[in-house]
Design a protein around this motif. Structure first.
Motif, PDB file in Angstrom:
ATOM      1  N   LYS A 133       0.814  -1.227   0.000  1.00  0.00           N
ATOM      2  CA  LYS A 133       0.000   0.000   0.000  1.00  0.00           C
ATOM      3  C   LYS A 133       0.843   1.270   0.000  1.00  0.00           C
ATOM      4  O   LYS A 133       0.584   2.214   0.734  1.00  0.00           O
ATOM      5  N   GLY A 134       1.846   1.282  -0.859  1.00  0.00           N
ATOM      6  CA  GLY A 134       2.678   2.460  -1.046  1.00  0.00           C
ATOM      7  C   GLY A 134       2.625   2.891  -2.498  1.00  0.00           C
ATOM      8  O   GLY A 134       1.904   2.307  -3.311  1.00  0.00           O
TER       9      GLY A 134
ATOM     10  N   CYS B 104       7.052   5.384  -1.247  1.00  0.00           N
ATOM     11  CA  CYS B 104       6.545   6.316  -0.244  1.00  0.00           C
ATOM     12  C   CYS B 104       5.368   5.688   0.491  1.00  0.00           C
ATOM     13  O   CYS B 104       4.462   5.139  -0.132  1.00  0.00           O
ATOM     14  N   LYS B 105       5.399   5.767   1.827  1.00  0.00           N
ATOM     15  CA  LYS B 105       4.307   5.275   2.666  1.00  0.00           C
ATOM     16  C   LYS B 105       4.117   6.221   3.838  1.00  0.00           C
ATOM     17  O   LYS B 105       5.000   6.959   4.186  1.00  0.00           O
ATOM     18  N   LYS B 106       2.930   6.162   4.433  1.00  0.00           N
ATOM     19  CA  LYS B 106       2.673   6.967   5.628  1.00  0.00           C
ATOM     20  C   LYS B 106       3.310   6.346   6.833  1.00  0.00           C
ATOM     21  O   LYS B 106       3.502   5.195   6.939  1.00  0.00           O
TER      22      LYS B 106
ATOM     23  N   LYS C 142      10.299   4.431   2.278  1.00  0.00           N
ATOM     24  CA  LYS C 142      10.370   3.115   2.907  1.00  0.00           C
ATOM     25  C   LYS C 142      11.198   2.124   2.102  1.00  0.00           C
ATOM     26  O   LYS C 142      11.395   1.007   2.523  1.00  0.00           O
TER      27      LYS C 142
ATOM     28  N   PRO D  45       3.338  14.287   3.797  1.00  0.00           N
ATOM     29  CA  PRO D  45       2.988  13.357   4.881  1.00  0.00           C
ATOM     30  C   PRO D  45       3.579  11.959   4.721  1.00  0.00           C
ATOM     31  O   PRO D  45       3.434  11.133   5.606  1.00  0.00           O
ATOM     32  N   PHE D  46       4.260  11.684   3.640  1.00  0.00           N
ATOM     33  CA  PHE D  46       4.810  10.352   3.384  1.00  0.00           C
ATOM     34  C   PHE D  46       6.318  10.334   3.625  1.00  0.00           C
ATOM     35  O   PHE D  46       6.978  11.364   3.544  1.00  0.00           O
ATOM     36  N   ILE D  47       6.837   9.130   3.931  1.00  0.00           N
ATOM     37  CA  ILE D  47       8.275   8.968   4.121  1.00  0.00           C
ATOM     38  C   ILE D  47       8.782   7.847   3.218  1.00  0.00           C
ATOM     39  O   ILE D  47       8.014   6.992   2.792  1.00  0.00           O
TER      40      ILE D  47
ATOM     41  N   CYS E  14       9.497  12.023  -1.559  1.00  0.00           N
ATOM     42  CA  CYS E  14       8.088  11.787  -1.265  1.00  0.00           C
ATOM     43  C   CYS E  14       7.432  13.095  -0.840  1.00  0.00           C
ATOM     44  O   CYS E  14       8.068  13.929  -0.201  1.00  0.00           O
TER      45      CYS E  14
END
Length: 62
Positions: free
Chosen positions: A35-36, A60-62, A50, A46-48, A43
């Motif tokens: 789910k990225g 990029c994921k939350k 991963k 709000p995303f970092i 990114c």
């Protein structure tokens, strides 16, 4: 003998860092399955990061 006391903790830290590196996301399919999404060079806020999708794209994921 004293150098062994200094080398042992360094060796343990080295092994600990190498163990986690295999869990990183390494391709686009794996990123999307977790789910990225793939972002170019960085990114949005709000995303970092991963993992990596390809050379210039990062997962990029939350």
């Amino acid at each position: 003998m004293r150098i062994l006391y200094l080398l042992f903790p360094f060796f343990l830290l080295l092994l600990q860092g190498a163990a986690g590196s295999t869990l990183a996301i390494r391709n686009k399919k794996e990123c999307e399955r977790q789910k990225g999404f793939c972002g170019f060079l960085k990114c949005p806020f709000p995303f970092i990061i991963k993992g990596k999708c390809s050379r210039f794209f990062f997962c990029c994921k939350k």
